[in-house]
Design a protein around this motif. Structure first.
Motif, PDB file in Angstrom:
ATOM      1  N   PHE A  43      27.120  33.272  46.916  1.00 34.35           N
ATOM      2  CA  PHE A  43      26.619  32.193  46.060  1.00 34.35           C
ATOM      3  C   PHE A  43      26.827  32.553  44.589  1.00 34.35           C
ATOM      4  O   PHE A  43      27.334  31.749  43.804  1.00 34.35           O
ATOM      5  N   MET A  44      26.463  33.779  44.221  1.00 36.85           N
ATOM      6  CA  MET A  44      26.589  34.214  42.830  1.00 36.85           C
ATOM      7  C   MET A  44      28.043  34.234  42.384  1.00 36.85           C
ATOM      8  O   MET A  44      28.405  33.680  41.344  1.00 36.85           O
ATOM      9  N   VAL A  45      28.911  34.856  43.183  1.00 32.16           N
ATOM     10  CA  VAL A  45      30.319  35.014  42.796  1.00 32.16           C
ATOM     11  C   VAL A  45      31.037  33.672  42.718  1.00 32.16           C
ATOM     12  O   VAL A  45      31.829  33.434  41.808  1.00 32.16           O
ATOM     13  N   THR A  46      30.748  32.780  43.642  1.00 32.55           N
ATOM     14  CA  THR A  46      31.479  31.512  43.682  1.00 32.55           C
ATOM     15  C   THR A  46      30.946  30.479  42.692  1.00 32.55           C
ATOM     16  O   THR A  46      31.645  29.519  42.392  1.00 32.55           O
ATOM     17  N   ARG A  47      29.740  30.660  42.165  1.00 37.50           N
ATOM     18  CA  ARG A  47      29.162  29.642  41.285  1.00 37.50           C
ATOM     19  C   ARG A  47      28.882  30.087  39.866  1.00 37.50           C
ATOM     20  O   ARG A  47      28.552  29.261  39.022  1.00 37.50           O
ATOM     21  N   ALA A  48      28.971  31.362  39.583  1.00 35.46           N
ATOM     22  CA  ALA A  48      28.613  31.859  38.249  1.00 35.46           C
ATOM     23  C   ALA A  48      29.558  31.333  37.181  1.00 35.46           C
ATOM     24  O   ALA A  48      30.773  31.321  37.363  1.00 35.46           O
ATOM     25  N   ASP A  49      28.981  30.897  36.073  1.00 32.30           N
ATOM     26  CA  ASP A  49      29.779  30.438  34.929  1.00 32.30           C
ATOM     27  C   ASP A  49      30.125  31.585  33.987  1.00 32.30           C
ATOM     28  O   ASP A  49      30.964  31.438  33.102  1.00 32.30           O
ATOM     29  N   THR A  50      29.454  32.700  34.163  1.00 32.90           N
ATOM     30  CA  THR A  50      29.716  33.876  33.339  1.00 32.90           C
ATOM     31  C   THR A  50      30.133  35.030  34.247  1.00 32.90           C
ATOM     32  O   THR A  50      30.052  34.930  35.466  1.00 32.90           O
ATOM     33  N   GLU A  51      30.550  36.121  33.646  1.00 33.62           N
ATOM     34  CA  GLU A  51      31.062  37.267  34.401  1.00 33.62           C
ATOM     35  C   GLU A  51      29.984  37.878  35.300  1.00 33.62           C
ATOM     36  O   GLU A  51      28.855  38.089  34.876  1.00 33.62           O
ATOM     37  N   VAL A  52      30.358  38.147  36.531  1.00 33.93           N
ATOM     38  CA  VAL A  52      29.490  38.869  37.454  1.00 33.93           C
ATOM     39  C   VAL A  52      29.841  40.342  37.310  1.00 33.93           C
ATOM     40  O   VAL A  52      31.009  40.713  37.373  1.00 33.93           O
ATOM     41  N   SER A  53      28.849  41.174  37.092  1.00 34.87           N
ATOM     42  CA  SER A  53      29.121  42.608  36.982  1.00 34.87           C
ATOM     43  C   SER A  53      28.418  43.337  38.120  1.00 34.87           C
ATOM     44  O   SER A  53      27.407  42.871  38.641  1.00 34.87           O
ATOM     45  N   LEU A  54      28.991  44.455  38.504  1.00 30.02           N
ATOM     46  CA  LEU A  54      28.425  45.279  39.568  1.00 30.02           C
ATOM     47  C   LEU A  54      27.879  46.553  38.959  1.00 30.02           C
ATOM     48  O   LEU A  54      28.536  47.169  38.130  1.00 30.02           O
ATOM     49  N   GLN A  77      36.840  37.017  40.622  1.00 32.86           N
ATOM     50  CA  GLN A  77      36.222  36.550  39.381  1.00 32.86           C
ATOM     51  C   GLN A  77      37.328  35.888  38.565  1.00 32.86           C
ATOM     52  O   GLN A  77      38.367  36.493  38.318  1.00 32.86           O
ATOM     53  N   ILE A  78      37.123  34.641  38.196  1.00 31.38           N
ATOM     54  CA  ILE A  78      38.115  33.946  37.365  1.00 31.38           C
ATOM     55  C   ILE A  78      37.821  34.278  35.900  1.00 31.38           C
ATOM     56  O   ILE A  78      36.707  34.102  35.421  1.00 31.38           O
ATOM     57  N   GLU A  79      38.848  34.763  35.220  1.00 33.41           N
ATOM     58  CA  GLU A  79      38.721  35.129  33.809  1.00 33.41           C
ATOM     59  C   GLU A  79      39.778  34.384  33.012  1.00 33.41           C
ATOM     60  O   GLU A  79      40.843  34.067  33.530  1.00 33.41           O
ATOM     61  N   VAL A  80      39.477  34.157  31.766  1.00 35.58           N
ATOM     62  CA  VAL A  80      40.456  33.548  30.872  1.00 35.58           C
ATOM     63  C   VAL A  80      41.022  34.660  30.001  1.00 35.58           C
ATOM     64  O   VAL A  80      40.287  35.336  29.275  1.00 35.58           O
ATOM     65  N   HIS A  81      42.322  34.879  30.118  1.00 39.85           N
ATOM     66  CA  HIS A  81      43.012  35.876  29.291  1.00 39.85           C
ATOM     67  C   HIS A  81      43.730  35.124  28.176  1.00 39.85           C
ATOM     68  O   HIS A  81      44.354  34.093  28.417  1.00 39.85           O
ATOM     69  N   GLN A  82      43.618  35.656  26.979  1.00 42.12           N
ATOM     70  CA  GLN A  82      44.231  34.984  25.841  1.00 42.12           C
ATOM     71  C   GLN A  82      45.270  35.887  25.198  1.00 42.12           C
ATOM     72  O   GLN A  82      45.026  37.051  24.922  1.00 42.12           O
ATOM     73  N   TRP A  83      46.438  35.327  25.016  1.00 38.43           N
ATOM     74  CA  TRP A  83      47.496  35.978  24.276  1.00 38.43           C
ATOM     75  C   TRP A  83      47.645  35.236  22.959  1.00 38.43           C
ATOM     76  O   TRP A  83      46.992  34.211  22.737  1.00 38.43           O
ATOM     77  N   SER A  84      48.513  35.688  22.108  1.00 37.09           N
ATOM     78  CA  SER A  84      48.658  35.050  20.792  1.00 37.09           C
ATOM     79  C   SER A  84      49.128  33.601  20.896  1.00 37.09           C
ATOM     80  O   SER A  84      48.780  32.764  20.076  1.00 37.09           O
ATOM     81  N   ASP A  85      49.898  33.284  21.961  1.00 38.23           N
ATOM     82  CA  ASP A  85      50.453  31.939  22.065  1.00 38.23           C
ATOM     83  C   ASP A  85      49.854  31.079  23.184  1.00 38.23           C
ATOM     84  O   ASP A  85      50.168  29.899  23.288  1.00 38.23           O
ATOM     85  N   ARG A  86      48.998  31.657  24.041  1.00 42.25           N
ATOM     86  CA  ARG A  86      48.472  30.849  25.150  1.00 42.25           C
ATOM     87  C   ARG A  86      47.230  31.489  25.785  1.00 42.25           C
ATOM     88  O   ARG A  86      46.943  32.653  25.580  1.00 42.25           O
ATOM     89  N   LYS A  87      46.559  30.662  26.584  1.00 41.48           N
ATOM     90  CA  LYS A  87      45.434  31.117  27.392  1.00 41.48           C
ATOM     91  C   LYS A  87      45.791  30.859  28.847  1.00 41.48           C
ATOM     92  O   LYS A  87      46.484  29.898  29.160  1.00 41.48           O
ATOM     93  N   LYS A  88      45.321  31.733  29.713  1.00 44.18           N
ATOM     94  CA  LYS A  88      45.606  31.555  31.129  1.00 44.18           C
ATOM     95  C   LYS A  88      44.425  32.035  31.959  1.00 44.18           C
ATOM     96  O   LYS A  88      43.835  33.073  31.668  1.00 44.18           O
ATOM     97  N   LYS A  89      44.088  31.260  33.005  1.00 43.16           N
ATOM     98  CA  LYS A  89      43.048  31.682  33.942  1.00 43.16           C
ATOM     99  C   LYS A  89      43.672  32.650  34.938  1.00 43.16           C
ATOM    100  O   LYS A  89      44.723  32.377  35.502  1.00 43.16           O
ATOM    101  N   VAL A  90      42.988  33.784  35.126  1.00 46.02           N
ATOM    102  CA  VAL A  90      43.489  34.829  36.009  1.00 46.02           C
ATOM    103  C   VAL A  90      42.361  35.227  36.964  1.00 46.02           C
ATOM    104  O   VAL A  90      41.216  35.392  36.549  1.00 46.02           O
ATOM    105  N   ALA A  91      42.705  35.368  38.241  1.00 45.91           N
ATOM    106  CA  ALA A  91      41.731  35.823  39.231  1.00 45.91           C
ATOM    107  C   ALA A  91      41.751  37.348  39.259  1.00 45.91           C
ATOM    108  O   ALA A  91      42.805  37.965  39.389  1.00 45.91           O
ATOM    109  N   ARG A  92      40.564  37.951  39.125  1.00 41.99           N
ATOM    110  CA  ARG A  92      40.426  39.406  39.160  1.00 41.99           C
ATOM    111  C   ARG A  92      39.567  39.781  40.357  1.00 41.99           C
ATOM    112  O   ARG A  92      38.551  39.149  40.626  1.00 41.99           O
ATOM    113  N   LEU A  93      39.991  40.810  41.088  1.00 43.24           N
ATOM    114  CA  LEU A  93      39.190  41.302  42.204  1.00 43.24           C
ATOM    115  C   LEU A  93      37.922  41.948  41.657  1.00 43.24           C
ATOM    116  O   LEU A  93      37.987  42.848  40.821  1.00 43.24           O
TER     117      LEU A  93
END
Length: 142
Positions: free
Chosen positions: A71-82, A5-21
């Motif tokens: 299909f869901m995991v690779t195309r979802a624009d929002t968080e996939v939850s289990l 799941q690709i997530e955007v993590h935000q710190w005070s000075d930057r944003k970064k895309k992070v892959a989460r299992l």
């Protein structure tokens, strides 16, 4: 398939895309017996998931379910939850653990969150037993 799941993590000075299992320590593979034997020799392979009912068998995810999941995991624009499977009153279930493993019946949800598995005895009566929800699986999943 490694569900990330690709997530955007935000710190005070930057944003970064992070892959989460999405499912830590789980990789989905399609194997024949020979390939399974080869993989079992790798020291980094901890174990294969076993079927909850047939303990000697590997867990198998039906192709159509796996395709929908990918299909869901690779195309979802929002968080996939289990979430754990949700059972509804009247659903046909199978008990997959404990002394009643393999018993099938209909589910009746109790107010305290537990579940009763009910079996019909002809027109005479219905027998029921309280079973923790985590010991149940949908009979229609197989």
């Amino acid at each position: 398939f490694l569900p990330l799941q690709i997530e955007v993590h935000q710190w005070s000075d930057r944003k970064k895309k992070v892959a989460r299992l999405l499912l830590p320590m789980i990789v989905f593979v399609r194997l024949n017996q020979e390939e399974k034997a080869i993989l079992q020799r790798f020291p980094d392979i901890f174990k294969f998931l076993k079927d909850r009912v047939h303990k000697d068998s590997l867990m198998v995810v039906p192709d159509d379910q796996m395709q929908r999941f990918i299909f869901m995991v690779t195309r979802a624009d929002t968080e996939v939850s289990l979430e754990p499977p949700v059972f509804h009153r009247g659903d046909m279930v199978r008990i997959c653990k404990g002394s009643l493993r393999g018993l099938e019946g209909n589910i009746v949800c109790c107010p305290d969150g537990s579940a009763k598995v009910v079996i019909r005895i002809g027109h005479l009566a219905c027998a029921s037993v309280v079973v923790p929800v985590e010991m149940l699986e949908s009979r229609h999943c197989r």
